[in-house]
Design a protein around this motif. Structure first.
Motif, PDB file in Angstrom:
ATOM      1  N   ASP A 210       0.916  -1.088   0.092  1.00  0.00           N
ATOM      2  CA  ASP A 210       0.092  -0.015  -0.118  1.00  0.00           C
ATOM      3  C   ASP A 210       0.922   1.186   0.056  1.00  0.00           C
ATOM      4  O   ASP A 210       0.369   2.363  -0.581  1.00  0.00           O
ATOM      5  CB  ASP A 210      -0.962   0.160   1.346  1.00  0.00           C
ATOM      6  N   GLU A 211       1.810   1.146   0.651  1.00  0.00           N
ATOM      7  CA  GLU A 211       2.770   2.400   0.771  1.00  0.00           C
ATOM      8  C   GLU A 211       3.931   2.539   0.190  1.00  0.00           C
ATOM      9  O   GLU A 211       4.808   3.118   0.160  1.00  0.00           O
ATOM     10  CB  GLU A 211       3.035   2.585   2.382  1.00  0.00           C
ATOM     11  N   GLU A 212       4.370   1.421  -0.657  1.00  0.00           N
ATOM     12  CA  GLU A 212       5.538   1.298  -1.370  1.00  0.00           C
ATOM     13  C   GLU A 212       5.539   0.331  -2.591  1.00  0.00           C
ATOM     14  O   GLU A 212       5.046  -0.977  -2.360  1.00  0.00           O
ATOM     15  CB  GLU A 212       6.666   0.913  -0.548  1.00  0.00           C
ATOM     16  N   THR A 226       6.850   5.569  -3.204  1.00  0.00           N
ATOM     17  CA  THR A 226       6.653   5.594  -1.722  1.00  0.00           C
ATOM     18  C   THR A 226       5.904   6.866  -1.164  1.00  0.00           C
ATOM     19  O   THR A 226       5.929   7.842  -1.852  1.00  0.00           O
ATOM     20  CB  THR A 226       7.667   5.481  -1.137  1.00  0.00           C
ATOM     21  N   THR A 227       5.015   6.719  -0.238  1.00  0.00           N
ATOM     22  CA  THR A 227       4.158   7.584   0.212  1.00  0.00           C
ATOM     23  C   THR A 227       5.294   8.474   1.318  1.00  0.00           C
ATOM     24  O   THR A 227       6.218   8.047   1.955  1.00  0.00           O
ATOM     25  CB  THR A 227       2.917   7.281   1.152  1.00  0.00           C
TER      26      THR A 227
END
Length: 227
Positions: A210-212, A226-227
């Motif tokens: 989800d984040e990467e 990435t976030t």
């Protein structure tokens, strides 16, 4: 889609000479040290120096550019010219100087109107590509916009989170070359959305979360969203 450059990773043979160059010669602050890797703060972007112990490797013979305040240019020139054979190029009213680090990366320091003091960001990265049209199409899908095409169409300059130059193999200013297997990290609010934009063009997907998201572009450069 991509809102910032999180990191640029370079491959180095030995950490200590590389550390000395970036920490002492270029006055970057060491942010983190690991067994086979150093991370320096270059404004909001990390410059990562990595020994070739695993994948992803950092980039080889990569040409890239640091931002410096306009008023500091002459000071940098005087300081570096004592030990390095510098090259200077003017781009309109802005000037850049070029030198090489211990591992053969062509380092540019260019006037960019940043606050400083000292190096305050990375404003350009050059990638070597096999097929310029293919690479340009790939990065266009990620939101980069072509702003200049070089003579004989061996070079394309694109604007995005930073300036991205795509070079078919040749020597550029200061005999620089585009980097091979460069590792770039990009900030984005939607990593999976970035993947969806280029899912039919990547050469490989290494990780999806989800984040990467980690992918390889058509020329093997490693891109992390990435976030």
């Amino acid at each position: 889609m991509l809102t910032g450059l999180s990191w640029l990773a370079l491959e180095v043979k030995y950490l200590e000479p590389a550390r000395s160059f970036y920490e002492e010669t270029l006055a970057l602050s060491l942010r983190e040290r690991r067994a086979d890797e150093l991370a320096f703060a270059a404004g909001e972007t990390d410059l990562v120096l990595r020994r070739p112990e695993a994948v992803p490797r950092g980039g080889l013979h990569t040409h890239y550019a640091f931002s410096i305040p306009d008023a500091e240019y002459d000071e940098w020139w005087d300081r570096l010219s004592a030990d390095y054979d510098l090259e200077e190029v003017a781009f309109g009213s802005a000037k850049s100087l070029y030198l090489y680090d211990p591992d053969g990366n062509c380092v540019e320091l260019g006037q960019q109107g940043v606050d400083g003091p000292g190096i305050d960001g990375i404003f350009e990265v050059v990638l070597e590509v096999e097929d310029l049209e293919r690479a340009e199409a790939f990065y266009t899908e990620l939101g980069f916009e072509t702003v200049d095409v070089g003579d004989e169409r061996k070079r394309v300059r694109m604007n995005g989170p930073m300036a991205l130059e795509l070079w078919e193999p040749h020597l550029g200013i200061a005999d620089a070359r585009g980097g091979v297997h460069v590792d770039l990290g990009f900030e984005t609010s939607e990593p999976t959305g970035a993947l969806e934009a280029v899912s039919d063009r990547v050469s490989r997907v290494d990780r999806v979360a989800d984040e990467e998201v980690v992918v390889r572009d058509p020329d093997g450069h490693v891109l992390t969203f990435t976030t």
